[in-house]
Write a protein that holds these residues in place. Structure first.
Motif, PDB file in Angstrom:
ATOM      1  N   CYS A 169       0.831  -1.212   0.000  1.00 29.82           N
ATOM      2  CA  CYS A 169       0.000   0.000   0.000  1.00 29.82           C
ATOM      3  C   CYS A 169       0.858   1.251   0.000  1.00 29.82           C
ATOM      4  CB  CYS A 169      -0.929  -0.005   1.221  1.00 29.82           C
ATOM      5  SG  CYS A 169      -2.293  -1.173   1.109  1.00 29.82           S
ATOM      6  N   ASN A 170       1.912   1.269   0.798  1.00 35.61           N
ATOM      7  CA  ASN A 170       2.810   2.420   0.828  1.00 35.61           C
ATOM      8  C   ASN A 170       3.481   2.641  -0.522  1.00 35.61           C
ATOM      9  OD1 ASN A 170       2.426   3.325   3.442  1.00 35.61           O
ATOM     10  ND2 ASN A 170       4.010   2.005   4.307  1.00 35.61           N
ATOM     11  N   PHE A 171       3.883   1.535  -1.168  1.00 39.13           N
ATOM     12  CA  PHE A 171       4.575   1.659  -2.452  1.00 39.13           C
ATOM     13  C   PHE A 171       3.641   2.214  -3.529  1.00 39.13           C
ATOM     14  CE2 PHE A 171       5.564  -0.335  -6.591  1.00 39.13           C
ATOM     15  CZ  PHE A 171       6.753   0.332  -6.854  1.00 39.13           C
TER      16      PHE A 171
ATOM     17  N   ARG B   8       0.963   3.895  -3.162  1.00 42.81           N
ATOM     18  CA  ARG B   8       0.483   5.234  -2.823  1.00 42.81           C
ATOM     19  C   ARG B   8       1.543   6.294  -3.120  1.00 42.81           C
ATOM     20  NH1 ARG B   8       0.360   7.986   2.140  1.00 42.81           N
ATOM     21  NH2 ARG B   8       1.250   6.149   3.132  1.00 42.81           N
ATOM     22  N   LYS B   9       2.837   5.898  -3.064  1.00 39.83           N
ATOM     23  CA  LYS B   9       3.922   6.861  -3.234  1.00 39.83           C
ATOM     24  C   LYS B   9       4.775   6.586  -4.475  1.00 39.83           C
ATOM     25  CE  LYS B   9       3.566   8.978   0.900  1.00 39.83           C
ATOM     26  NZ  LYS B   9       3.502  10.421   1.158  1.00 39.83           N
ATOM     27  N   LYS B  10       4.324   5.728  -5.340  1.00 40.83           N
ATOM     28  CA  LYS B  10       5.203   5.279  -6.422  1.00 40.83           C
ATOM     29  C   LYS B  10       5.494   6.368  -7.446  1.00 40.83           C
ATOM     30  CE  LYS B  10       1.565   3.283  -9.330  1.00 40.83           C
ATOM     31  NZ  LYS B  10       1.122   2.071 -10.036  1.00 40.83           N
ATOM     32  N   ASP B  11       4.602   7.360  -7.611  1.00 46.16           N
ATOM     33  CA  ASP B  11       4.831   8.474  -8.538  1.00 46.16           C
ATOM     34  C   ASP B  11       5.148   7.985  -9.961  1.00 46.16           C
ATOM     35  OD1 ASP B  11       4.466  10.278  -6.484  1.00 46.16           O
ATOM     36  OD2 ASP B  11       6.580  10.227  -5.914  1.00 46.16           O
ATOM     37  N   GLY B  12       4.362   7.040 -10.426  1.00 39.36           N
ATOM     38  CA  GLY B  12       4.549   6.531 -11.783  1.00 39.36           C
ATOM     39  C   GLY B  12       5.591   5.448 -11.926  1.00 39.36           C
ATOM     40  N   LYS B  13       6.318   5.109 -10.842  1.00 41.25           N
ATOM     41  CA  LYS B  13       7.346   4.085 -10.909  1.00 41.25           C
ATOM     42  C   LYS B  13       6.709   2.703 -10.778  1.00 41.25           C
ATOM     43  CE  LYS B  13      10.874   7.077  -8.865  1.00 41.25           C
ATOM     44  NZ  LYS B  13      11.811   7.268  -7.737  1.00 41.25           N
ATOM     45  N   GLU B  14       7.021   1.829 -11.702  1.00 45.38           N
ATOM     46  CA  GLU B  14       6.491   0.474 -11.689  1.00 45.38           C
ATOM     47  C   GLU B  14       7.635  -0.517 -11.459  1.00 45.38           C
ATOM     48  OE1 GLU B  14       3.402  -0.261 -11.793  1.00 45.38           O
ATOM     49  OE2 GLU B  14       2.455   1.578 -12.531  1.00 45.38           O
TER      50      GLU B  14
END
Length: 283
Positions: A248-250, A252-258
């Motif tokens: 969930c943290n990832f 929610r904060k990924k900013d387009g990073k996969e």
């Protein structure tokens, strides 16, 4: 004169602020040390003095301290005061063996590492840098790590090593996940796919290996004793927390990073390798 007076006043203010900062830091360090000490102090008391003594085995017979003897105590640590034989009652017996030294080493490592983790997390809280969601993940880790220490303690103390390496697999992998969790408790540390996948993959391995090993039979099929069912549920909940909250943290904060294909491949491969080692090689 006015310039010199102004410089002197500024010097006094700087010195006063520096002194106050040092005092605040000293109080913060003292608070962290005392809190960590109290938590570690209370863990075995809650475990043995409350759960075991009051709930698990409340009807155990009382020991006659006046006539109690112990013929298997080597009395080495007592020096020349006592010789092996029917020695008087002692609150703690321990023999001079390699196993006793390993128990001491294991306990010392557990206390020091846990204390440093608590002090680090408390420092992050005082600096307003604590990531609370990851703190929940760390708190869920306390029971598995305490159980690992207690299991190893009993393996050495009882000379019972049938499940030693199997438990060691869970303990070391759990420790690796906790290192990443503690690192991510700092809000200034970026939550990346690689860090999250380390934690999630280890928890997935634990769920699969634990399910194939004991969980299904002892919990769902009701073949285990009460303490076994409680123990397995105590392992299940932290593993789910280690999967759900970091993901969930990832996202929610990924900013387009996969996650890259290579990371996904490593994730699947690590789960497969972990299950093979934990389920087939160490049982």
């Amino acid at each position: 004169m006015d310039v010199m007076t102004s410089v002197m006043e500024q010097g006094r203010l700087v010195g006063t602020n520096s002194s106050r900062n040092h005092k605040v830091q000293a109080y913060q360090k003292m608070f962290c040390c005392v809190t960590a000490f109290l938590v570690i102090l209370l863990l075995p008391y809650i475990h043995i003095g409350v759960i075991h003594l009051k709930f698990w085995v409340p009807n155990k017979a009382q020991v006659d301290r006046e006539h109690c003897t112990c013929g298997c105590f080597d009395t080495v640590y007592k020096g020349s005061y006592e010789k092996p034989g029917n020695v008087r009652y002692k609150h703690i017996y321990f023999n001079a063996t390699h196993q006793t030294f390993k128990i001491w080493l294991l306990t010392l490592a557990f206390v020091l590492v846990f204390s440093e983790c608590l002090k680090h997390l408390l420092s992050l809280w005082l600096l307003s840098r604590l990531r609370w969601t990851m703190l929940i993940v760390f708190i869920s880790d306390i029971f598995p790590h305490y159980y690992s220490w207690w299991s190893a303690f009993n393996y050495y103390n009882d000379d019972f090593y049938e499940q030693f390496y199997h438990q060691l697999f869970f303990s070391t992998t759990e420790l690796l996940a906790t290192v990443v969790v503690v690192y991510l408790c700092d809000s200034q540390v970026e939550i990346t796919a690689s860090k999250v996948l380390v934690v999630v993959s280890i928890s997935c391995v634990h769920l699969i290996v634990g399910g194939l090993d004991q969980f299904v039979s002892q919990v769902f099929l009701d073949q285990g004793k009460l303490f076994q069912r409680v123990r397995n549920i105590g392992f299940l909940i932290p593993d789910f927390i280690h999967i759900f909250i970091p993901l969930c943290n990832f996202y929610r904060k990924k900013d387009g990073k996969e996650c890259t294909r290579f990371q996904c491949f490593c994730f699947v491969l690590s789960i497969f390798a972990g299950v093979c080692i934990g389920r087939f090689l160490l049982t």
